[in-house]
Design an enzyme around this catalytic site. Structure first.
Site, PDB file in Angstrom:
ATOM      1  N   GLU A 181       0.825  -1.207   0.000  1.00 21.60           N
ATOM      2  CA  GLU A 181       0.000   0.000   0.000  1.00 21.60           C
ATOM      3  C   GLU A 181       0.859   1.256   0.000  1.00 21.60           C
ATOM      4  O   GLU A 181       1.998   1.247   0.492  1.00 21.60           O
ATOM      5  CB  GLU A 181      -0.950   0.056   1.213  1.00 21.60           C
ATOM      6  CG  GLU A 181      -2.180  -0.825   1.106  1.00 21.60           C
ATOM      7  CD  GLU A 181      -2.017  -2.118   1.862  1.00 21.60           C
ATOM      8  OE1 GLU A 181      -2.741  -3.071   1.550  1.00 21.60           O
ATOM      9  OE2 GLU A 181      -1.137  -2.184   2.735  1.00 21.60           O
ATOM     10  N   THR A 182       0.284   2.331  -0.530  1.00 22.98           N
ATOM     11  CA  THR A 182       0.862   3.676  -0.507  1.00 22.98           C
ATOM     12  C   THR A 182      -0.247   4.629  -0.070  1.00 22.98           C
ATOM     13  O   THR A 182      -1.396   4.471  -0.480  1.00 22.98           O
ATOM     14  CB  THR A 182       1.385   4.075  -1.899  1.00 22.98           C
ATOM     15  OG1 THR A 182       2.442   3.176  -2.278  1.00 22.98           O
ATOM     16  CG2 THR A 182       1.917   5.494  -1.914  1.00 22.98           C
TER      17      THR A 182
END
Length: 288
Positions: A47-48
């Site tokens: 994830e970002t």
């Protein structure tokens, strides 16, 4: 050309190159959703996050979370890591923060011992799961090694859905995701993004592995949202008012992680929280 700063942090660990890596863009104003998705795919982490001003000024920030292929309504280590980055940069002051995510409000505590704890935005919800016969091929395991005495493989959520599967002690190390079986199971259950948290009990702890190949994450080293759902589910199976335990994940990947879980009953619902430590890794800029 606009330039955006980003920072990476390893979450749910106290040492570099352990835990779950996360990229955080602490000021994402001016980025549209398609660019955020492209950046998340380029970063190639599970994830970002992209931090924006809150819609409600009484909250700390609005946080958008993208995996490699889609935006997520909620996730554990992205909220923990984002809070740690914002605090370390002086962009938010504790001890309590409030993040707006699509699933609701995430309450964050910056703890005196250095941990960051997040409360899941929704109470426990459970839905139909898979049969052991359908879940087992996804994990490349004999169906007989799936434990069903406490609960069958069941969908549980405190903001995002996971299939929770208990396996016999000693089984976890040999699990391997089979993407064809994942696709078949997801199609059979009309579940586009089947994600599985498999776990085994080890005394008063839990060991876990999480697989989400349909979302581009073959295996995740630390999954706060899935373990928070597990904590809530385990509390629902007994008569206690609260539950606390630790979960180890990422060992088989060489990225050992430790998650501190708690769940409690309140107002007829079951809520849960997950905490962990963070270690800073990289920083850089992106010019678009």
């Amino acid at each position: 050309m606009p330039t955006y700063s980003y920072f990476t942090v390893d979450v749910f660990t106290n040492r570099r190159f352990g835990g779950n890596p996360l990229a955080v863009f602490p000021d994402a104003r001016g980025l549209d959703a398609s660019t955020m998705q492209a950046l998340a795919a380029e970063m190639n982490y599970s994830e970002t996050t992209f931090v924006l001003p809150p819609d409600d000024p009484s909250n700390t920030a609005r946080v958008r979370i993208f995996n490699r292929t889609a935006e997520m309504p909620f996730a554990g280590h992205p909220n923990v890591g984002t809070a740690w980055i914002m605090s370390s940069l002086g962009l938010a002051s504790g001890p309590r923060l409030r993040f707006e995510v699509p699933a609701g409000i995430v309450e964050v505590s910056l703890c005196p011992d250095g941990k960051v704890e997040i409360e899941a935005p929704r109470p426990l919800w459970t839905g139909p799961g898979l049969s052991a016969a359908l879940a087992a091929p996804c994990l490349s395991i004999d169906p007989a090694r799936i434990v069903t005495s406490r609960h069958p493989p069941v969908i549980a959520s405190v903001g995002i859905d996971f299939l929770l599967v208990e396996v016999e002690e000693g089984s976890l190390v040999s699990l391997a995701p089979d993407i064809t079986a994942f696709r078949q199971a997801a199609s059979a259950e009309d579940c586009r993004r089947l994600s599985i948290l498999a776990y085994e009990r080890c005394g008063d702890m839990v060991r876990a592995r999480m697989f989400a190949p349909l979302a581009g994450t073959w295996e995740d080293p630390a999954t706060g949202s899935a373990n928070a759902a597990l904590a809530a589910l385990l509390l629902s199976l007994g008569g206690e008012d609260k539950l606390e335990f630790q979960a180890a994940q990422g060992v088989e990947m060489g990225r050992p992680s430790m998650l501190f879980l708690r769940a409690w009953r309140t107002g007829g619902e079951i809520r849960s929280a997950v905490a962990g430590r963070c270690v800073p890794i990289f920083s850089g800029t992106v010019t678009l």
